[in-house]
Design a protein around this motif. Structure first.
Motif, short mmCIF file in Angstrom:
data_model
loop_
_atom_site.label_atom_id
_atom_site.label_comp_id
_atom_site.label_asym_id
_atom_site.label_seq_id
_atom_site.Cartn_x
_atom_site.Cartn_y
_atom_site.Cartn_z
N GLU A 2 0.87 -1.17 0.00
CA GLU A 2 0.00 0.00 0.00
C GLU A 2 0.90 1.21 0.00
OE1 GLU A 2 -3.12 -0.24 -0.16
OE2 GLU A 2 -3.88 -1.92 1.00
N ARG A 3 1.21 1.73 -1.18
CA ARG A 3 2.16 2.84 -1.18
C ARG A 3 1.50 4.06 -1.78
NH1 ARG A 3 4.94 -1.61 -4.15
NH2 ARG A 3 3.84 -1.71 -6.13
N GLY A 4 1.92 5.18 -1.29
CA GLY A 4 1.34 6.41 -1.80
C GLY A 4 2.40 7.48 -1.89
N LEU A 5 1.96 8.66 -2.29
CA LEU A 5 2.85 9.80 -2.38
C LEU A 5 2.13 10.98 -1.75
CD1 LEU A 5 3.52 9.41 -6.17
CD2 LEU A 5 5.27 9.11 -4.45
N TYR A 6 2.87 12.01 -1.42
CA TYR A 6 2.19 13.25 -1.05
C TYR A 6 1.75 13.90 -2.36
CZ TYR A 6 3.57 13.13 3.81
OH TYR A 6 3.71 12.80 5.14
N ARG A 7 0.49 13.86 -2.63
CA ARG A 7 0.02 14.21 -3.97
C ARG A 7 0.35 15.65 -4.35
NH1 ARG A 7 -5.37 13.98 -3.83
NH2 ARG A 7 -5.46 14.17 -6.07
N LYS A 8 0.32 16.55 -3.38
CA LYS A 8 0.53 17.97 -3.72
C LYS A 8 2.01 18.35 -3.68
CE LYS A 8 -3.88 19.07 -3.79
NZ LYS A 8 -4.47 19.29 -5.11
N MET A 9 2.84 17.41 -3.26
CA MET A 9 4.26 17.74 -3.14
C MET A 9 4.95 17.56 -4.49
SD MET A 9 6.27 16.32 0.14
CE MET A 9 7.69 17.18 0.80
N LYS A 10 6.00 18.35 -4.73
CA LYS A 10 6.72 18.18 -5.99
C LYS A 10 7.62 16.95 -5.88
CE LYS A 10 6.24 22.80 -7.54
NZ LYS A 10 6.57 24.17 -7.20
N VAL A 11 7.80 16.29 -7.04
CA VAL A 11 8.52 15.02 -7.06
C VAL A 11 9.90 15.14 -6.41
CG1 VAL A 11 9.56 13.30 -8.58
CG2 VAL A 11 7.27 14.18 -9.06
N GLY A 12 10.67 16.16 -6.81
CA GLY A 12 12.02 16.34 -6.27
C GLY A 12 11.98 16.55 -4.77
N ALA A 13 11.06 17.44 -4.34
CA ALA A 13 10.95 17.75 -2.91
C ALA A 13 10.54 16.50 -2.12
CB ALA A 13 9.94 18.86 -2.69
N PHE A 14 9.65 15.72 -2.72
CA PHE A 14 9.19 14.50 -2.05
C PHE A 14 10.35 13.54 -1.83
CE2 PHE A 14 7.76 10.06 -2.65
CZ PHE A 14 7.00 9.93 -1.49
N LEU A 15 11.15 13.33 -2.89
CA LEU A 15 12.26 12.38 -2.76
C LEU A 15 13.29 12.89 -1.75
CD1 LEU A 15 12.65 11.21 -6.45
CD2 LEU A 15 11.88 9.84 -4.52
N CYS A 16 13.54 14.20 -1.77
CA CYS A 16 14.49 14.77 -0.80
C CYS A 16 13.95 14.58 0.62
CB CYS A 16 14.71 16.26 -1.06
SG CYS A 16 15.67 16.60 -2.52
N HIS A 17 12.64 14.85 0.78
CA HIS A 17 12.02 14.72 2.10
C HIS A 17 12.15 13.30 2.62
CE1 HIS A 17 9.18 15.32 5.37
NE2 HIS A 17 8.41 14.35 4.91
N MET A 18 11.81 12.34 1.76
CA MET A 18 11.85 10.95 2.20
C MET A 18 13.28 10.52 2.54
SD MET A 18 8.80 10.05 2.39
CE MET A 18 9.17 8.38 2.90
N ALA A 19 14.23 10.95 1.69
CA ALA A 19 15.62 10.56 1.95
C ALA A 19 16.10 11.15 3.27
CB ALA A 19 16.51 11.03 0.80
N GLN A 20 15.70 12.40 3.54
CA GLN A 20 16.13 13.03 4.79
C GLN A 20 15.46 12.40 6.00
OE1 GLN A 20 15.93 17.21 3.16
NE2 GLN A 20 17.40 17.47 4.80
#
Lengths: 323, 460
Positions: free
Chosen positions: A82-100
Motif C-alpha cells: 500500500e504505497r502512496g505519495l504526497y500528492r501535492k508535493m513536488k517530485v524532487g521535494a518529495f524524494l528529498c524529504h523521504m531521503a532526509q
C-alpha cells in the motif's frame, strides 16, 4: 557473514484470524529472497513485522543485527504494497524529504535525486507535483524513495505490480543492480514466475505458515518433473490414458494433453509408453514451475489442486484488473 | 528529534505555504481591516440628506397642540439636534475609559454626529373635524425624500382627559410616509408623547416641570471598587475576554482541523506506511502536531496583532498587559495540544472526512462550551462555577483566558494551578491518543466507533 534478518517463532493474529504462525526465517546478508504465496497468505504481515510497523504477538525479530527494525530504520529501504505519495508535493521535494527522513545528508541530495530521476526517464518531472504523474511514473518515484538513502536492506512488497512491460524491465534492472551492489533484498510477489526469474532463494508462505524455504537450484532438484505434455498427431482418446495405472491425472488444454505421472514411474518410461500408444506430433517433459510446486505442497494440506490454482490466479486476475 | 522536526517542517510548509491558506489567513483579515479602517469612516462621514416637509396634526383635545407647536419651533428642533449629537458623542466616547478619549475618537464622534439627518419641518394644524382617511392621502404620494406631507399625527379625544375614570387614557396615532428616517419618526413620537404627558399634568392642576423633575432619576455607570482602586466598568470590558477566547479558539481549531485533514489524507492515499518505515508513529504524530501548532501560532500572532492594532486605535489597550498576552500564548499551546491530539487520533482512525464527523462530536462540544459559558463566566469570573471550569481540561484554557482578561482576574495561584493541571491533561491525552493513532493508521475498512477506539487503547 551474519544474517540480515532472523525471525524465530513469529505469530500474529488479528482478532480470531491468525495471520502468521510459527514463522522462522534467516536471510543472509547480500541474499535476494522472494516471498511467494497467494493473496492473504501472510506475506505483507510478515514484512510489516520485520519493519516493526506492527508487532508480533510472540516470537523474536532481529534486523541488521538489531532487535528491531526501529533501531535500523535508516538502513532499510521499504516499498510497501500500500504505497502512496504526497500528492501535492513536488517530485524532487518529495524524494528529498523521504531521503532526509531516512537520515540522508542534505548535502548534494538534490543532485542525487535529479540523477536518479534521469535514470528512470523522469528528469522532467523534478518540479511536477506527484499527482500529475501517471501511475507507472508514480511507482518509479516510489521505488526511488526506497533506495534514495542507499540502504543495506531493501524490502519490497509486490514491487512490480501494475507496471507495463517496458517499465517492468527498467525496474527489474534497477532491482538487480541493487543486488549486485551487495544489498540484501526481500521482495514479495504472488506472481511466481517473477520470483523464478529474479530470486536466489524462495520462501513460500501459505495460510500464515512457511511451507517452503530453499534456493531455486535445490527446489529444481527436489521436485523432478512429473508432467508430460503431449500433442497427439490425430484426435486422441484421453480416456485410454486415464485407465493407465501410472497416470495420475490427464488434462486437455486446447488439444495438448497434460499428463501427470505417479512418483514411482520414471519419466523416461512414461514417455516411451505414451509414444508406443499413440502417434504424437510433439512430446515434452515439463519442468515444474513454482506454481506447480506450490500446488503440490499445498495440496497435501487439504486443498485440491484446482482450488490452489484458482486462488493463485484470482490474485493475478485481480491485479490485472487493477493495472 | 531531527525526524520530528523534519515532519513538522513539512507539515507546516504544506499547510501554511499554500495559496489557499495565505488567501484565507492574510487576505480575509486584510479585507476585514479595510472594512474597519476605510469603509467605516467613509460610511460615518456620509451626511444624511436634509429632510424638509410638513407634519400634519389633528388635536381634538386642543390641549396638546401648544406644546407640540413649541417643540417644533426651529430653535427647539436645533436644540434637540444638538442634544442628539451630544448623546452620540458621549456614546462614542464611552467606549474608552474616561479621560482617555483621543483626538481621533472625538473626531470620529463628531463625524458620527454629522450623519444625523438635518430637518426643516413645518407644522400643519388640521381641523379636529377633518376626515383622517382623507388626510392620509398626501402620505401615499411619493416618499419622504420628495417632501410634502411627511407625517400625520392624530391625537385621541380622550388623550388628556377621560370622561370615565375607570377607562384608560387615549393616546395618538402616527402615520408616516414611506422611507421617512426612523430618527425623525422616533423624534415625533417623543415630542407628542411628552406633550400629552404635560397636558395631562396641567389638566390635573399640577406644574409639568415640577412633576418631571420628580420623576427623573439619573442612572450612574457602576464603579468597581477593589483593593487596586476604583474603575468605571465600560461595556467593552465584557467583550475583550471574549475576543481573547475567540482568538485562541480560532487558532486552535484551524490548526486542529488541518491536522485532521492531513492525517486522513496521509492515511487515505497510503503514504503513511512509507512514512512509518522512516519514523515511528509517535514521531510522526509529534511532528504533525508541532507543525500544525506552528500554523495555529502564526494565525494567533497575526490575528492577535490585528486585534492589538484595533485596540490601540480605539485606545482600549488599558486592560491588556504583557502578562495577559503571554498567558494567551501559553493557554493556546495547552488548548491546542488537547484538541490536536484528539484530532490526530480521529484522523488516524477513520478512512475519510465524512467518517470523522461522528467522532468529532465530543471535540465540537468542547469547542462550543466556552461560547455558551462566556456570559455566565463573565458575570461572575470568580464564582465556584467559573473556578471549577477553569481547572477542568479540556475547556480550562478557554475559561482561564476569559477569566484572566475579565474585570476581576482570578487569584494568582489559580493560573499556575490550571497550567499544571492542563499539562497533566495534555500528557494523559497524548498517551491515549498516541495509541489510537498508532493502531488506527494502518487500519482500513469499517470506520471505528467509540468502543473500538477504547479497544485500541487497551490493545496498544
Amino acid at each position: 557473514m551474519g544474517d540480515a534478518i532472523t525471525l524465530s517463532g513469529l505469530r500474529k493474529s488479528f482478532g480470531p484470524k491468525i495471520a502468521v504462525e510459527g514463522m522462522d526465517l534467516r536471510v543472509g546478508k547480500g541474499e535476494l529472497v522472494g516471498f511467494i504465496g497467494p493473496n492473504g497468505a501472510g506475506k505483507t504481515t510478515t514484512i510489516r513485522m520485520i519493519m516493526s510497523i506492527i508487532f508480533p504477538d510472540t516470537g523474536t525479530i532481529s534486523v541488521l543485527d538489531r532487535p528491531s527494525a526501529v533501531e535500523s530504520k535508516d538502513r532499510i529501504g521499504y516499498l510497501p504494497e500500500e504505497r502512496g505519495l504526497y500528492r501535492k508535493m513536488k517530485v524532487g521535494a518529495f524524494l528529498c524529504h523521504m531521503a532526509q527522513l531516512k537520515g540522508a545528508s542534505p548535502d548534494g541530495l538534490k543532485q542525487k535525486v535529479y540523477k536518479w530521476l534521469e535514470r528512470v526517464d523522469l528528469a522532467k518531472c523534478y518540479k511536477l507535483k506527484c499527482e500529475e504523474l501517471s501511475k507507472g511514473m508514480q511507482q518509479k518515484v516510489q521505488f526511488l524513495s526506497a533506495i534514495m538513502h542507499d540502504p543495506d536492506l531493501l524490502i519490497l512488497d509486490e514491487p512490480f505490480s501494475g507496471l507495463d512491460p517496458v517499465n517492468m524491465r527498467m525496474m527489474r534492472d534497477l532491482f538487480l543492480e541493487q543486488h549486485t551492489l551487495g544489498r540484501t533484498i526481500i521482495f514479495s510477489t504472488h506472481q511466481m514466475h517473477q520470483a523464478e526469474q529474479l530470486c536466489d532463494r524462495i520462501v513460500m508462505i501459505n495460510k500464515g505458515q512457511k511451507v517452503l524455504d530453499s534456493t531455486l537450484a535445490e527446489i529444481r532438484s527436489d521436485y523432478d518433473p512429473r508432467t508430460i505434455l503431449v500433442e497427439p498427431l490425430d484426435e486422441a482418446d484421453a480416456s485410454q490414458l486415464h485407465a493407465l495405472p501410472w497416470v495420475r491425472e490427464v488434462a486437455d488444454r486446447d488439444g495438448i494433453l497434460e499428463i501427470g505421472i505417479h512418483d514411482d514411474t520414471p519419466p523416461r518410461d512414461a514417455i516411451q509408453r505414451i509414444v508406443a500408444m499413440m502417434p504424437v506430433a510433439k512430446i515434452e517433459l515439463r519442468r515444474p514451475t513454482l506454481e506447480d510446486i506450490f500446488v503440490e505442497i499445498v495440496q497435501g494440506e487439504g486443498q485440491s489442486a484446482q482450488e490452489v490454482r484458482e486462488s493463485l490466479r484470482s490474485g493475478i486476475a485481480a491485479e490485472e484488473v487493477e493495472s | 528529534m531531527k525526524k520530528v522536526l523534519r515532519v513538522a517542517a513539512r507539515e507546516f510548509a504544506s499547510t501554511a505555504l499554500t495559496k489557499g491558506f495565505i488567501f484565507g489567513a492574510f487576505i480575509v483579515p486584510l479585507l476585514m481591516m479595510g472594512l474597519v479602517f476605510v469603509l467605516l469612516p467613509i460610511l460615518m462621514t456620509e451626511k444624511a440628506p436634509k429632510v424638509s416637509g410638513t407634519i400634519a396634526i389633528v388635536d381634538p383635545t386642543g390641549a396638546v397642540l401648544p406644546a407640540v407647536q413649541e417643540a417644533m419651533k426651529p430653535e427647539a428642533l436645533l436644540k434637540r439636534q444638538e442634544a442628539r449629537e451630544a448623546r452620540v458623542k458621549e456614546a462614542m466616547g464611552q467606549t474608552a475609559p474616561k479621560g482617555l478619549a483621543t483626538e481621533s475618537q472625538i473626531d470620529m464622534a463628531a463625524k458620527a454626529a454629522a450623519t444625523l439627518p438635518k430637518t426643516e419641518l413645518t407644522l400643519e394644524i388640521l381641523d379636529p373635524a377633518t376626515d383622517i382617511e382623507r388626510e392620509k392621502e398626501p402620505l401615499r404620494i411619493g416618499t419622504a425624500q420628495d417632501g410634502g406631507r411627511l407625517a400625520l399625527i392624530s391625537i385621541s379625544p380622550n388623550a388628556v382627559e377621560r370622561p370615565d375614570p375607570s377607562q384608560p387614557f387615549g393616546s395618538f396615532d402616527l402615520f408616516i410616509k414611506p422611507k421617512l428616517d426612523d430618527r425623525i419618526s422616533g423624534d415625533l413620537r417623543t415630542v407628542v408623547g411628552e406633550a400629552i404627558f404635560d397636558a395631562r399634568i396641567t389638566a390635573a392642576g399640577q406644574d409639568p416641570a415640577y412633576i418631571r423633575s420628580l420623576t427623573q432619576v439619573s442612572r450612574p455607570d457602576p464603579v468597581t471598587v477593589s483593593k487596586d482602586g476604583e474603575k468605571k466598568a465600560g461595556q467593552w470590558q465584557i467583550f475583550l475576554p471574549f475576543g481573547f477566547m475567540a482568538l485562541i479558539m480560532i487558532s486552535v481549531m484551524v490548526g486542529g482541523q488541518y491536522l485532521l485533514t492531513t492525517t486522513i489524507e496521509e492515511k487515505s492515499n497510503r503514504i503513511v506506511e512509507v512514512i512509518l518505515s522512516a519514523v515511528s508513529p509517535m514521531e510522526l504524530m509529534t511532528g504533525k502536531i508541532l507543525g500544525q501548532m506552528g500554523v495555529g501560532l502564526a494565525l494567533l500572532l497575526m490575528y492577535g496583532a490585528v486585534g492589538w492594532g484595533s485596540l490601540i486605535i480605539f485606545t482600549l489597550t488599558a486592560g491588556v498587559t504583557l502578562l495577559n498576552a503571554l498567558l494567551l500564548v501559553v493557554y493556546f499551546i495547552l488548548a491546542y495540544f488537547l484538541i490536536a491530539s484528539m484530532m490526530a487520533a480521529i484522523g488516524a482512525a477513520v478512512n475519510d472526512l465524512r467518517e470523522a464527523q461522528s467522532l468529532m462530536t465530543p471535540v465540537m462540544l468542547v469547542t462550543m462550551l466556552p461560547y455558551l459559558l462566556w456570559l455566565p463566566i463573565s458575570r461572575d469570573p470568580n464564582g465556584t462555577f467559573a473556578t471549577v471550569l477553569g481547572l477542568l481540561p479540556p475547556i480550562s484554557p478557554f475559561v482561564m483566558v476569559l477569566r484572566i482578561n475579565s474585570t476581576e482576574p482570578p487569584p494568582m495561584w489559580q493560573i499556575p494551578a490550571s497550567i499544571l493541571i492542563n499539562v497533566i491533561g495534555v500528557y494523559i491525552m497524548l498517551r491515549l491518543t498516541a495509541k489510537i493513532f498508532r493502531v488506527g493508521l494502518l487500519m482500513y475498512g469499517k470506520p471505528p466507533n467509540l468502543s473500538t477506539l477504547i479497544k485500541w487503547v487497551r490493545m496498544a
